[in-house]
Design an enzyme around this catalytic site. Structure first.
Site, PDB file in Angstrom:
ATOM      1  CG  ASP A 149      -2.122   0.577   0.654  1.00  0.00           C
ATOM      2  OD1 ASP A 149      -3.275   0.265   0.451  1.00  0.00           O
ATOM      3  OD2 ASP A 149      -2.390   2.025   0.737  1.00  0.00           O
ATOM      4  CB  VAL A 174       0.491   1.617  -8.638  1.00  0.00           C
ATOM      5  CG1 VAL A 174      -0.096   0.555  -7.600  1.00  0.00           C
ATOM      6  CG2 VAL A 174      -1.091   2.368  -7.969  1.00  0.00           C
ATOM      7  CG  ASN A 178      -8.242  -3.743  -4.304  1.00  0.00           C
ATOM      8  OD1 ASN A 178      -8.864  -3.873  -4.912  1.00  0.00           O
ATOM      9  ND2 ASN A 178      -7.600  -2.727  -3.109  1.00  0.00           N
ATOM     10  CE1 TYR A 189     -12.462   4.023  -9.020  1.00  0.00           C
ATOM     11  CE2 TYR A 189     -14.409   2.797 -10.191  1.00  0.00           C
ATOM     12  CZ  TYR A 189     -13.541   3.249  -9.603  1.00  0.00           C
ATOM     13  OH  TYR A 189     -13.516   1.616  -9.072  1.00  0.00           O
ATOM     14  CE  LYS A 220     -11.698   0.842 -11.023  1.00  0.00           C
ATOM     15  NZ  LYS A 220     -10.200  -0.729  -9.734  1.00  0.00           N
ATOM     16  CB  ALA A 265     -18.129  -4.151  -2.404  1.00  0.00           C
TER      17      ALA A 265
END
Length: 273
Positions: free
Chosen positions: A60, A89, A115, A181, A185, A214
């Site tokens: 992370d 990242v 992720n 976004y 994706k 989620a």
């Protein structure tokens, strides 16, 4: 006469079930999970991998929370091994160091879970280049960097591997204020399909999940409760997924139960258009 339930009636699946016990799906595997700090899908994916018997390295950008995640897992699963490496990242050098460092700390890598992602709401007409670039760089380019580094690793080792990417149903669906976004994706989905063809050369299967919604603490900070309630109510079960339900699907894709599955995007939703 057959009685049919009203479409407004609550689904029998509207209650989140108890978490499914582990079944050793990843026993003996070495798993790396990016963006695994906190309470979201990343930490749940790391915990599920451990529940299925894997040794896990969490990564992370937030070092303190990352170390807390590692320590929490180590306390729950004292017989297994847990490591941590800080990684941004957005940095190629960080990502390359993550893969080489994970292989050194764990002894090998069998599974990479990509992720890391970044979202938020923003109307396109008011969106700045910086708004757009940050979401695309973390969410899409970050997945590219990690996939590239992992493929270079798997190319040079004698064992096969698995990569599981975290996409989103917004790669298919239209939603206001989500252009950056959704584009990122959708790019992750395309990257998954194309990299899977190349990954086969090195014994690597590459698939993605596409959750609809989620709910977890990090998401609650980036979107209003009203919007999340509205989106959840439109799902087939009338609720959001629990993070463990998403993580269980990641574990399945990482396991030997899906040895002939690659280049696919598995929707964790009703795929509502």
């Amino acid at each position: 006469m057959t009685q049919h339930k009203s479409p407004l009636a609550a689904s029998p699946l509207s209650t989140v079930p108890e978490e499914t016990p582990g079944h050793g799906l990843l026993a003996g595997k070495k798993v790396v999970v990016t963006a695994a700090a906190g309470t979201g899908i990343g930490f749940s994916a790391a915990r599920r991998a451990a529940l299925e018997g894997a040794d896990v390295l969490v990564s992370d950008f937030h070092e303190r929370r990352m170390n807390e995640a590692r320590d929490t897992l180590a306390a729950e699963f004292p017989e297994q091994r847990f490591e941590a490496i800080t990684c941004n990242v957005q940095s190629t050098s960080d990502v390359d160091a993550l893969i080489s460092g994970a292989a050194e700390k764990l002894g090998r890598i069998d599974v990479l879970v990509n992720n890391a992602g970044f979202g938020g709401e923003g109307e396109l007409v008011d969106m700045t280049d910086e708004d757009w670039d940050r979401v695309l760089d973390i969410t899409l380019n970050g997945t590219f960097r990690a996939t590239r580094a992992a493929l270079r690793y798997f190319r040079d080792v004698p064992h096969n591997g698995v990569i599981v990417n975290n996409a989103s149903v917004l790669g298919w669906r239209a939603q206001r204020a989500q252009a950056h976004y959704a584009a990122a994706k959708a790019g992750v989905m395309a990257l998954t399909r194309c990299s899977a063809i190349e990954g086969a050369d090195f014994g690597v299967r590459i698939n993605a999940i596409a959750p609809s919604i989620a709910r977890h603490a990090f998401l609650e900070k980036s979107a209003s409760a009203e919007l999340l309630d509205e989106l959840a109510a439109k799902e087939a079960f009338g609720r959001a997924a629990d993070v463990w339900e998403v993580a269980a699907t990641i574990a399945m894709l990482a396991s030997d139960y899906t040895t002939y599955l690659t280049g696919e995007v598995v929707s964790i939703s009703s795929q509502r258009a």
